[in-house]
Design an enzyme around this catalytic site. Structure first.
Site, mmCIF file in Angstrom:
data_model
loop_
_atom_site.group_PDB
_atom_site.id
_atom_site.type_symbol
_atom_site.label_atom_id
_atom_site.label_comp_id
_atom_site.label_asym_id
_atom_site.label_seq_id
_atom_site.Cartn_x
_atom_site.Cartn_y
_atom_site.Cartn_z
ATOM 1 N N GLN A 201 20.297 28.238 5.171
ATOM 2 C CA GLN A 201 19.508 27.530 6.172
ATOM 3 C C GLN A 201 19.269 26.105 5.687
ATOM 4 O O GLN A 201 18.576 25.905 4.692
ATOM 5 C CB GLN A 201 18.193 28.294 6.301
ATOM 6 C CG GLN A 201 17.226 27.773 7.275
ATOM 7 C CD GLN A 201 15.867 28.446 7.066
ATOM 8 O OE1 GLN A 201 15.590 29.019 6.031
ATOM 9 N NE2 GLN A 201 15.029 28.365 8.053
ATOM 10 N N SER B 68 14.920 22.224 5.013
ATOM 11 C CA SER B 68 14.072 21.348 4.205
ATOM 12 C C SER B 68 14.854 20.200 3.606
ATOM 13 O O SER B 68 16.054 20.307 3.347
ATOM 14 C CB SER B 68 13.428 22.148 3.071
ATOM 15 O OG SER B 68 12.561 23.102 3.580
ATOM 16 N N SER C 167 18.501 28.309 -0.448
ATOM 17 C CA SER C 167 18.930 29.549 -1.088
ATOM 18 C C SER C 167 20.309 29.922 -0.574
ATOM 19 O O SER C 167 20.603 29.726 0.606
ATOM 20 C CB SER C 167 17.986 30.698 -0.760
ATOM 21 O OG SER C 167 16.658 30.295 -0.909
ATOM 22 N N GLU D 191 11.833 34.027 10.275
ATOM 23 C CA GLU D 191 11.794 33.895 8.825
ATOM 24 C C GLU D 191 10.503 34.472 8.282
ATOM 25 O O GLU D 191 10.496 35.240 7.336
ATOM 26 C CB GLU D 191 11.898 32.415 8.445
ATOM 27 C CG GLU D 191 11.735 32.160 6.945
ATOM 28 C CD GLU D 191 11.904 30.685 6.582
ATOM 29 O OE1 GLU D 191 11.410 29.830 7.323
ATOM 30 O OE2 GLU D 191 12.533 30.417 5.549
ATOM 31 N N GLU E 61 -1.019 26.681 2.986
ATOM 32 C CA GLU E 61 -1.917 25.778 3.712
ATOM 33 C C GLU E 61 -1.422 25.562 5.148
ATOM 34 O O GLU E 61 -2.202 25.582 6.098
ATOM 35 C CB GLU E 61 -1.997 24.424 2.987
ATOM 36 C CG GLU E 61 -2.731 24.480 1.648
ATOM 37 C CD GLU E 61 -1.929 25.140 0.534
ATOM 38 O OE1 GLU E 61 -0.697 25.296 0.677
ATOM 39 O OE2 GLU E 61 -2.541 25.518 -0.478
#
Lengths: 396, 380
Positions: free
Chosen positions: A112, A115, A148, A231, A365
């Protein structure tokens, strides 16, 4: 007509009978399960499913688990947990037909590409650019991180910026990228544990045909929401078996090391066990029935609880081991898969690895913000970048 | 009913949803804030009309009681749904104590006593409380401080929850055969019920002194602990459900306040410090709901150890209500500390519940015994 759950149970029993997991190669078992419509029972027939409610998946999973069948999530987490559901929700019939079965049988591993160094939890701030050429195909340039399985993956889910002149959420487009493209370079990224499970991925003129786009150009954020919801529920799904899942290492240590038992630790372990069982039952409840909240918090909530519990359990184990925990199995992963599996099973390794749990897939958070705003309807945080074109938003 | 079983603990069928809605409407109508305040004022007593409606109109007072004795059927899952709604409203009624009394009587197997007491209990025309504490309030003491001799009981039971409003007391008393159960009528000679100001004003309690009080034996002599324990394992799930309902209500109230209360030019709920605290309570409520429903379901339909699931439900629900009440008081600011706001009532319920019927330590101890102490190291 048998009731749907009986149908699923009966088909699964027949599957494990005709393809006993102990004697069947993993790939063959998965192929048979896909063809029986038991890969994702909610998917349409012919695409690994039976068009039945999602809540019936655990019926099949429990029978396969009990028979010792392979866990597709462990083998191909991004493929099974995220790419499959996203393809079914947003992929063209042709893409779904071509990609789903090899994904499920693990011929194709997925990763994926979301990020970036400058956009983690603020995912919509990402900078990787995709531009459309005269032939309609896309060219991608940028840098992704924390990926990953990138070193094993055949396919990637890619979110890229296609319009920098509109606010950040509006200028994104979602693609399926061929990791064999010459414009893709994968560089391992070493972590706290010494391992390199994650990668940095450089995209330098990588090419994507337009029919590998999921959803309209500029509507990538909506598609990404499907992936992220899946996810989180995939990560936070937990085990259906009492004592398995995050609590297992603590119970094993308690069982195997009576010399380390104390009354204080016994009480701490009771608390951890109670939390683990609540998480387990919540996973079962959410699978069986929709929640009472209008904006289902299911996946987010499970992921948050699972991550924090996992950290607390492994901290407990390390505290229990005392001085023994101050030695680390090894920071140098070897080439021998058996030795490395043993190293990764060690609670001290798992203790370090667990620090990532509250960061990967959305930080704790951010997940609390999601619960507060989407499940409880509390007012949003102050967002200074909300209405500004992405190119004018400060980054760094 | 078979559809229920198919659905498992987490899928409510139409009948259960209807029952829940019925109790929710009753609680909202009968126990709004004004009624709640009136019911906890000095010298206030149980509102018998409202209580009777719970029995006669809603039929939730005698779970598991066969129709011949006035029960409407329904087991622990139904009880849990009713308890959740009454707990949400903090209804000042002895619901948990009543289901404990019903189950204790049923567990005694004494058909004569059942025929005599259950119809009035189920109809809500007589109120029952269970006096099974010693003179210091310890729950189910191995050596009861009440003794029975010749058809009369003598001794003191302290912190008897529900006693100020009870018509009949189910009494745990020592006999030559061991601890046994009796029923004593309030108003009988030699029976003094002295109410004490209860931390939780919605759960009145009293010290009960028996002095040669006539009492009728119930069930097999010496088998009291067995009957009471079986009943308590079910009743604590009802207490957990009350706490679950109270927690969910507190969360909703607190979120509504945090979304409208402005400070520093923003709603306080837009600040992460407040928002995250609400998210944590949501998480706790959702986890507790799973544990409580599972406990209720498996107690009736099997599939798990009812002792373990009851203790897990009890401890989870108590911790969640404490957290929800802490958050409510804190997030409401100074208002949350006032008598005018209801937060303190929930806060007190949370801490009362933590010691009710043996308290949480006994349940944590039982979880440890059932889960941890049975783990044997693998042979070397």
């Amino acid at each position: 007509m048998p009731k749907p759950h009986e149908l699923v149970a009966e088909r699964t029993r027949r599957l494990v009978e005709e393809h006993p997991p102990g004697e069947t190669p993993v790939r063959d078992f998965l192929a048979a399960r896909f063809d029986a419509g038991l890969a994702w029972v909610r998917f349409p027939e012919g695409l690994g499913g039976l068009g039945l409610p999602h809540g019936l998946q655990p019926v099949s999973d429990a029978i396969v688990e009990a028979a010792g069948g392979p866990d597709p999530f462990a083998l191909n987490p991004m493929g099974y947990g995220m790419a499959g559901p996203t393809l079914v929700a947003h992929g063209s019939p042709e893409l779904r037909r071509r990609l789903l079965r090899p994904l499920y049988v693990c011929d194709d591993i997925w990763c994926q590409l979301f990020s970036e160094p400058g956009a983690g939890s603020d995912l919509a701030g990402l900078a990787t650019r995709a531009t459309r050429g005269a032939d309609g195909a896309w060219t991608v340039d940028g840098r992704k991180v924390w990926t990953s399985k990138a070193h094993e993956a055949r396919w990637a889910l890619l979110l890229a910026r296609t319009d920098p002149d509109v606010p950040k959420h509006a200028g994104l487009t979602y693609f399926v990228l061929d990791m064999r493209d010459p414009g893709v370079e994968v560089r391992p990224l070493r972590q706290m544990t010494g391992d390199a499970d994650f990668n940095e991925v450089r995209l330098d003129g990588a090419r994507i045909p337009d029919d590998h786009r999921l959803g309209p150009a500029g509507a990538g954020w909506r598609v990404a929401m499907t992936t992220l919801a899946n996810e989180r529920s995939a990560i936070g799904g937990g085990s259906t078996v009492r004592g398995a899942g995050p609590i297992a290492p603590a119970l094993e240590l308690w069982r195997d090391r009576p010399d380390l038992r104390t009354p204080v630790r016994r009480d701490r372990l009771v608390s951890l066990f109670a939390r683990a069982d609540a998480l387990r039952l919540t996973g079962i409840r959410y699978a069986a029935a929709p929640s009472d909240y209008p904006n289902s918090p299911e996946g987010t909530l499970g992921k948050l609880v699972d991550a924090e519990l996992n950290q607390d359990v492994l901290e407990f184990c390390v505290e229990m081991l005392g001085a023994e925990a101050t030695a680390f199995p090894s920071y140098e992963p070897g080439g021998d898969p058996a030795a490395d599996a043993a190293r990764r099973a060690d609670v001290r390794w798992r203790f370090l690895r667990s620090r990532a749990n509250t960061i990967e897939g959305g930080t704790a958070e951010v997940l609390r913000n999601v619960l507060g705003e989407r499940a409880l309807g509390l007012p949003g945080d102050v967002r200074v970048d909300k209405d500004r074109p992405w190119r004018d938003v400060p980054r760094g | 009913m078979s559809d229920d079983i198919d659905g498992g603990p987490f899928v409510l069928d139409g009948e259960r949803r209807a029952l829940r809605a019925l109790v929710r409407d009753h609680a909202a109508r009968e126990w709004d804030e004004a009624a709640l305040r009136a019911a906890i004022g000095p010298g206030a007593r149980l509102d018998r009309d409202r209580w009777r409606r719970l029995g006669s109109e809603l039929g939730v007072l005698g779970p598991d009681v066969p129709a011949t004795w006035g029960g409407g059927g329904g087991g622990l899952p139904d009880t849990v749904l009713a308890a959740e709604e009454l707990g949400a409203a903090l209804a000042p009624v002895p619901y948990a104590g009543t289901v404990l009394a019903a189950w204790t009587l049923l567990a005694s197997g004494d058909e004569e006593a059942l025929a005599e007491h259950l119809p009035a209990l189920c109809a809500g025309t007589s109120v029952y409380a269970v006096a099974c504490t010693d003179a210091r309030g310890a729950w189910m003491p191995p050596r009861p401080s009440v003794r029975a001799e010749g058809g009369a009981v003598t001794g003191t039971a302290a912190h008897v929850v529900g006693a100020p409003d009870a018509d009949h007391l189910i009494v745990l008393a020592a006999t030559g055969d061991g601890p046994s159960l009796f029923v004593a009528d309030v108003g009988a000679p030699g029976l003094a019920v002295t109410p004490i100001t209860s931390l939780d004003l919605t759960r009145p309690q009293a010290t009960v002194v028996f002095d040669g009080t006539p009492a009728r034996p119930v069930g097999t002599p010496g088998r009291a602990v067995c009957a009471l324990s079986a009943a308590a394992d079910r009743a604590v799930v009802a207490v957990a459900a009350e706490a679950l309902g109270a927690s969910a209500r507190l969360l909703a109230d607190t979120v509504r306040y945090a979304g409208t209360r402005m400070q520093f030019g923003r709603a306080i709920g837009s600040h992460q410090a407040v928002k995250h605290r609400c998210a944590d309570v949501l998480t706790a409520v959702e986890q507790t709901r799973s544990v409580v429903y599972h406990a209720a379901w498996t107690a009736d339909f099997g599939g798990d150890d009812p002792a373990l699931t009851a203790s897990l439900a009890r401890t989870a629900a108590a911790a969640t209500l404490t957290a929800a009440a802490d958050a409510a008081v804190q997030i409401h600011g100074g208002m949350g500390f006032t008598w005018e706001h209801t937060a303190h009532l929930y806060f007190k319920r949370a801490h009362f519940d933590a010691v009710l019927w043996g308290g949480l330590a006994s349940h944590r101890e039982r979880i440890a015994a059932l889960v941890l102490d049975v783990l044997e190291p693998a042979p070397a």
